[in-house]
Design a protein around this motif. Structure first.
Motif, PDB file in Angstrom:
ATOM      1  N   PRO A 190      -3.708  16.186  -4.885  1.00 15.86           N
ATOM      2  CA  PRO A 190      -3.039  16.882  -3.773  1.00 15.86           C
ATOM      3  C   PRO A 190      -2.746  15.926  -2.618  1.00 15.86           C
ATOM      4  CG  PRO A 190      -4.883  18.172  -4.599  1.00 15.86           C
ATOM      5  CD  PRO A 190      -4.982  16.823  -5.255  1.00 15.86           C
ATOM      6  N   GLY A 191      -1.630  16.164  -1.954  1.00 17.36           N
ATOM      7  CA  GLY A 191      -1.233  15.296  -0.854  1.00 17.36           C
ATOM      8  C   GLY A 191      -2.319  15.130   0.193  1.00 17.36           C
ATOM      9  N   LYS A 192      -3.033  16.215   0.493  1.00 11.60           N
ATOM     10  CA  LYS A 192      -4.062  16.158   1.525  1.00 11.60           C
ATOM     11  C   LYS A 192      -5.269  15.320   1.105  1.00 11.60           C
ATOM     12  CE  LYS A 192      -6.196  20.513   0.013  1.00 11.60           C
ATOM     13  NZ  LYS A 192      -6.519  21.903   0.414  1.00 11.60           N
ATOM     14  N   ALA A 193      -5.350  15.010  -0.197  1.00 10.03           N
ATOM     15  CA  ALA A 193      -6.475  14.226  -0.708  1.00 10.03           C
ATOM     16  C   ALA A 193      -6.126  12.749  -0.868  1.00 10.03           C
ATOM     17  CB  ALA A 193      -6.945  14.790  -2.048  1.00 10.03           C
ATOM     18  N   ILE A 194      -4.924  12.350  -0.444  1.00  9.79           N
ATOM     19  CA  ILE A 194      -4.523  10.943  -0.551  1.00  9.79           C
ATOM     20  C   ILE A 194      -5.169  10.164   0.593  1.00  9.79           C
ATOM     21  CG2 ILE A 194      -2.599   9.315  -0.591  1.00  9.79           C
ATOM     22  CD1 ILE A 194      -0.881  11.548  -1.754  1.00  9.79           C
ATOM     23  N   SER A 195      -6.325   9.595   0.294  1.00  9.55           N
ATOM     24  CA  SER A 195      -7.153   8.907   1.286  1.00  9.55           C
ATOM     25  C   SER A 195      -7.002   7.394   1.151  1.00  9.55           C
ATOM     26  CB  SER A 195      -8.618   9.286   1.060  1.00  9.55           C
ATOM     27  OG  SER A 195      -9.019   8.861  -0.246  1.00  9.55           O
ATOM     28  N   ARG A 196      -7.700   6.672   2.006  1.00  4.70           N
ATOM     29  CA  ARG A 196      -7.737   5.223   1.907  1.00  4.70           C
ATOM     30  C   ARG A 196      -8.312   4.805   0.555  1.00  4.70           C
ATOM     31  NH1 ARG A 196      -5.310   0.925   2.424  1.00  4.70           N
ATOM     32  NH2 ARG A 196      -4.644   1.808   4.409  1.00  4.70           N
ATOM     33  N   GLN A 197      -9.301   5.543   0.039  1.00  2.87           N
ATOM     34  CA  GLN A 197      -9.865   5.233  -1.271  1.00  2.87           C
ATOM     35  C   GLN A 197      -8.821   5.374  -2.367  1.00  2.87           C
ATOM     36  OE1 GLN A 197     -12.993   7.854  -2.621  1.00  2.87           O
ATOM     37  NE2 GLN A 197     -13.741   6.389  -4.124  1.00  2.87           N
ATOM     38  N   VAL A 198      -7.985   6.395  -2.271  1.00  3.06           N
ATOM     39  CA  VAL A 198      -6.916   6.578  -3.248  1.00  3.06           C
ATOM     40  C   VAL A 198      -5.958   5.397  -3.201  1.00  3.06           C
ATOM     41  CG1 VAL A 198      -4.861   7.952  -3.806  1.00  3.06           C
ATOM     42  CG2 VAL A 198      -7.037   9.093  -3.349  1.00  3.06           C
ATOM     43  N   LEU A 199      -5.567   4.987  -2.005  1.00  2.00           N
ATOM     44  CA  LEU A 199      -4.658   3.844  -1.861  1.00  2.00           C
ATOM     45  C   LEU A 199      -5.281   2.580  -2.450  1.00  2.00           C
ATOM     46  CD1 LEU A 199      -3.298   4.383   1.769  1.00  2.00           C
ATOM     47  CD2 LEU A 199      -2.201   5.002  -0.393  1.00  2.00           C
ATOM     48  N   ASP A 200      -6.587   2.408  -2.249  1.00  4.77           N
ATOM     49  CA  ASP A 200      -7.266   1.234  -2.787  1.00  4.77           C
ATOM     50  C   ASP A 200      -7.329   1.263  -4.310  1.00  4.77           C
ATOM     51  OD1 ASP A 200      -7.666   0.269  -0.235  1.00  4.77           O
ATOM     52  OD2 ASP A 200      -9.742   0.985  -0.084  1.00  4.77           O
ATOM     53  N   ASN A 201      -7.395   2.467  -4.894  1.00  4.54           N
ATOM     54  CA  ASN A 201      -7.517   2.608  -6.346  1.00  4.54           C
ATOM     55  C   ASN A 201      -6.170   2.496  -7.065  1.00  4.54           C
ATOM     56  OD1 ASN A 201     -10.285   2.891  -6.275  1.00  4.54           O
ATOM     57  ND2 ASN A 201     -10.245   5.126  -6.297  1.00  4.54           N
ATOM     58  N   LEU A 202      -5.087   2.669  -6.338  1.00  5.58           N
ATOM     59  CA  LEU A 202      -3.769   2.479  -6.944  1.00  5.58           C
ATOM     60  C   LEU A 202      -3.578   0.995  -7.241  1.00  5.58           C
ATOM     61  CD1 LEU A 202      -1.575   4.735  -4.620  1.00  5.58           C
ATOM     62  CD2 LEU A 202      -2.116   5.183  -7.027  1.00  5.58           C
ATOM     63  N   LYS A 203      -2.988   0.699  -8.409  1.00  9.92           N
ATOM     64  CA  LYS A 203      -2.733  -0.689  -8.767  1.00  9.92           C
ATOM     65  C   LYS A 203      -1.257  -1.017  -8.581  1.00  9.92           C
ATOM     66  CE  LYS A 203      -4.342  -2.848 -12.217  1.00  9.92           C
ATOM     67  NZ  LYS A 203      -4.691  -3.326 -13.581  1.00  9.92           N
ATOM     68  N   THR A 204      -1.008  -2.254  -8.210  1.00 13.63           N
ATOM     69  CA  THR A 204       0.367  -2.732  -8.166  1.00 13.63           C
ATOM     70  C   THR A 204       1.017  -2.478  -9.521  1.00 13.63           C
ATOM     71  OG1 THR A 204      -0.124  -4.440  -6.545  1.00 13.63           O
ATOM     72  CG2 THR A 204       1.826  -4.784  -7.929  1.00 13.63           C
ATOM     73  N   GLY A 205       2.216  -1.886  -9.503  1.00 13.58           N
ATOM     74  CA  GLY A 205       2.922  -1.596 -10.744  1.00 13.58           C
ATOM     75  C   GLY A 205       2.663  -0.218 -11.309  1.00 13.58           C
ATOM     76  N   ASP A 206       1.771   0.572 -10.681  1.00 16.88           N
ATOM     77  CA  ASP A 206       1.575   1.950 -11.138  1.00 16.88           C
ATOM     78  C   ASP A 206       2.865   2.740 -10.920  1.00 16.88           C
ATOM     79  OD1 ASP A 206      -1.032   1.637 -11.946  1.00 16.88           O
ATOM     80  OD2 ASP A 206      -1.931   2.565 -10.163  1.00 16.88           O
ATOM     81  N   TYR A 207       3.194   3.586 -11.886  1.00 18.68           N
ATOM     82  CA  TYR A 207       4.327   4.495 -11.751  1.00 18.68           C
ATOM     83  C   TYR A 207       3.808   5.810 -11.181  1.00 18.68           C
ATOM     84  CZ  TYR A 207       6.840   1.212 -14.747  1.00 18.68           C
ATOM     85  OH  TYR A 207       7.441   0.086 -15.262  1.00 18.68           O
ATOM     86  N   VAL A 208       4.417   6.271 -10.099  1.00 17.39           N
ATOM     87  CA  VAL A 208       3.923   7.456  -9.397  1.00 17.39           C
ATOM     88  C   VAL A 208       5.022   8.510  -9.304  1.00 17.39           C
ATOM     89  CG1 VAL A 208       3.072   8.355  -7.188  1.00 17.39           C
ATOM     90  CG2 VAL A 208       2.212   6.179  -8.076  1.00 17.39           C
ATOM     91  N   GLY A 209       4.673   9.740  -9.674  1.00 17.53           N
ATOM     92  CA  GLY A 209       5.582  10.861  -9.526  1.00 17.53           C
ATOM     93  C   GLY A 209       5.125  11.764  -8.400  1.00 17.53           C
ATOM     94  N   VAL A 210       6.066  12.320  -7.655  1.00 16.21           N
ATOM     95  CA  VAL A 210       5.748  13.298  -6.612  1.00 16.21           C
ATOM     96  C   VAL A 210       5.628  14.650  -7.285  1.00 16.21           C
ATOM     97  CG1 VAL A 210       6.517  14.396  -4.482  1.00 16.21           C
ATOM     98  CG2 VAL A 210       6.990  11.958  -4.866  1.00 16.21           C
ATOM     99  N   TYR A 211       4.431  15.194  -7.280  1.00 15.08           N
ATOM    100  CA  TYR A 211       4.152  16.452  -7.986  1.00 15.08           C
ATOM    101  C   TYR A 211       5.052  17.585  -7.494  1.00 15.08           C
ATOM    102  CZ  TYR A 211       1.659  20.668  -9.440  1.00 15.08           C
ATOM    103  OH  TYR A 211       1.344  21.893  -9.959  1.00 15.08           O
TER     104      TYR A 211
END
Length: 276
Positions: A190-211
Motif C-alpha cells: 500500500p502507498g501509505k506503507a512505502i517507507s524508507r525501509q521499502v526504498l532501501d529494499n528496492l534494487k536498482t533495475g526492479d520493475y515496479v507497477g502502480v497497483y
C-alpha cells in the motif's frame, strides 16, 4: 492500465521497414532504421562490455538510453481481426513498450537476438499473437517463460494480497475480447506503507507497477527503479502533459498518493529464459 493492450493499435507501417530475423518467418517483424541503429548502439555500449554484471545494473544502464524519448501509445500492430506484428519502435514508447525494450536489450548480443528476445519478453511462450501478448504486468511473473519474479513480499512485511479477476470489466465483459478472465492473487505494498525501509529494499533495475484498485486490472502504470544523485527514482514513460516523454520521477514523491506498488525482479538472463 496497459494502454497498448486495451486499445486497437495504430498502423505505423509507413514509418517503418520490414526486416526478417531467424525464427520470425511466421509473423511480420517491423523495425525502422533509427531503431535498428539504437539497438546496435545500446547493445555494444551498455550490454556487451558489462557481461556478468548484476542484471539490475544492466537494466538501469540500458534504460538510461530512453529518457527524453517521446511518449506514444498504440505503437503495436495487432488486435481483433488484425494480424499481429513484432514491432520495435524506439521513436515513441508507452510505459509497457519501454520496459519490453529494456528487458529484451539486456539479454541480447545483436539485432537478431534482440528481436527474438523481444518476442519472448512481450509474448507468452514467445508466440507473437494478440491474445498471447502479456497484457498485464503480472503476466511477467505468472506466464512462461518468466520475465521476472514477484518480490513484493520480500520488499515489505506490510504487503497486502488482492484476489483479482483480470480482464473483467465492472459490467462483466472483457477488456480484451477473447482473452478470458484470469483469477490471480496480486501482492502489493500500500502507498501509505512505502517507507524508507521499502526504498532501501528496492534494487536498482526492479520493475515496479502502480497497483490498480480496479478488479479487472493489476496495475495502471509501470516503470523501473534507478538510483542517482543519492536518491531513488522511478524511470517511466509518462503521459502526463508536463512530461509526455520518458522521465525520472522521485520515487517516494511519485508514489505518495498512489494505491500501492507491485515489484518484479529480473535477476539474470538465465532465470528469465534467455534466447541468445
Amino acid at each position: 492500465m496497459n494502454v497498448q493492450a486495451l486499445t486497437v493499435s495504430l498502423m505505423l507501417a509507413h514509418l517503418m521497414t520490414a526486416s526478417a530475423a531467424p525464427g520470425t518467418e511466421k509473423y511480420q517483424t517491423i523495425m525502422d532504421s533509427l531503431t535498428a541503429g539504437k539497438v546496435s548502439r545500446i547493445i555494444h555500449t551498455d550490454v556487451l562490455p558489462f557481461s556478468g554484471e548484476d542484471h539490475g545494473e544492466v537494466i538501469s544502464r540500458v534504460s538510461s538510453a530512453f529518457p527524453g524519448t517521446p511518449y506514444q501509445a498504440n505503437t503495436l500492430i495487432g488486435g481483433p481481426g488484425t494480424p499481429e506484428s513484432l514491432v520495435a519502435n524506439f521513436n515513441g514508447v508507452d510505459c509497457f513498450t519501454f520496459i519490453d525494450y529494456t528487458e529484451a536489450l539486456t539479454r541480447s548480443h545483436d539485432q537478431a537476438s534482440f528481436l527474438r528476445n523481444l518476442a519472448a519478453v512481450r509474448y507468452t511462450g514467445g508466440n507473437v499473437s494478440y491474445l498471447s501478448r502479456r497484457h498485464f504486468f503480472s503476466d511477467w511473473s505468472a506466464t512462461k517463460p518468466y520475465n521476472a519474479r514477484d518480490v513484493t513480499p520480500d520488499i515489505s512485511p506490510d504487503y497486502a494480497v488482492a484476489d483479482k479477476q483480470l480482464n473483467r470489466k465492472p459490467d462483466g465483459s472483457e477488456y480484451i475480447p477473447g482473452l478470458g478472465i484470469h483469477p490471480r492473487k496480486i501482492h502489493y505494498i500500500p502507498g501509505k506503507a512505502i517507507s524508507r525501509q521499502v526504498l532501501d529494499n528496492l534494487k536498482t533495475g526492479d520493475y515496479v507497477g502502480v497497483y490498480s484498485a480496479l478488479d479487472g486490472l493489476d496495475v495502471s502504470h509501470v516503470g523501473i527503479v534507478v538510483r542517482h544523485d543519492g536518491k531513488v527514482w522511478f524511470r517511466n514513460a509518462s503521459s502526463l502533459a508536463e512530461n509526455n516523454k520518458v522521465v525520472d520521477s522521485p520515487f517516494a514523491e511519485y508514489m505518495r498518493a498512489k494505491p500501492g506498488i507491485v515489484v518484479l525482479r529480473a535477476e539474470s538472463s538465465a532465470m528469465t529464459g534467455d534466447t541468445q
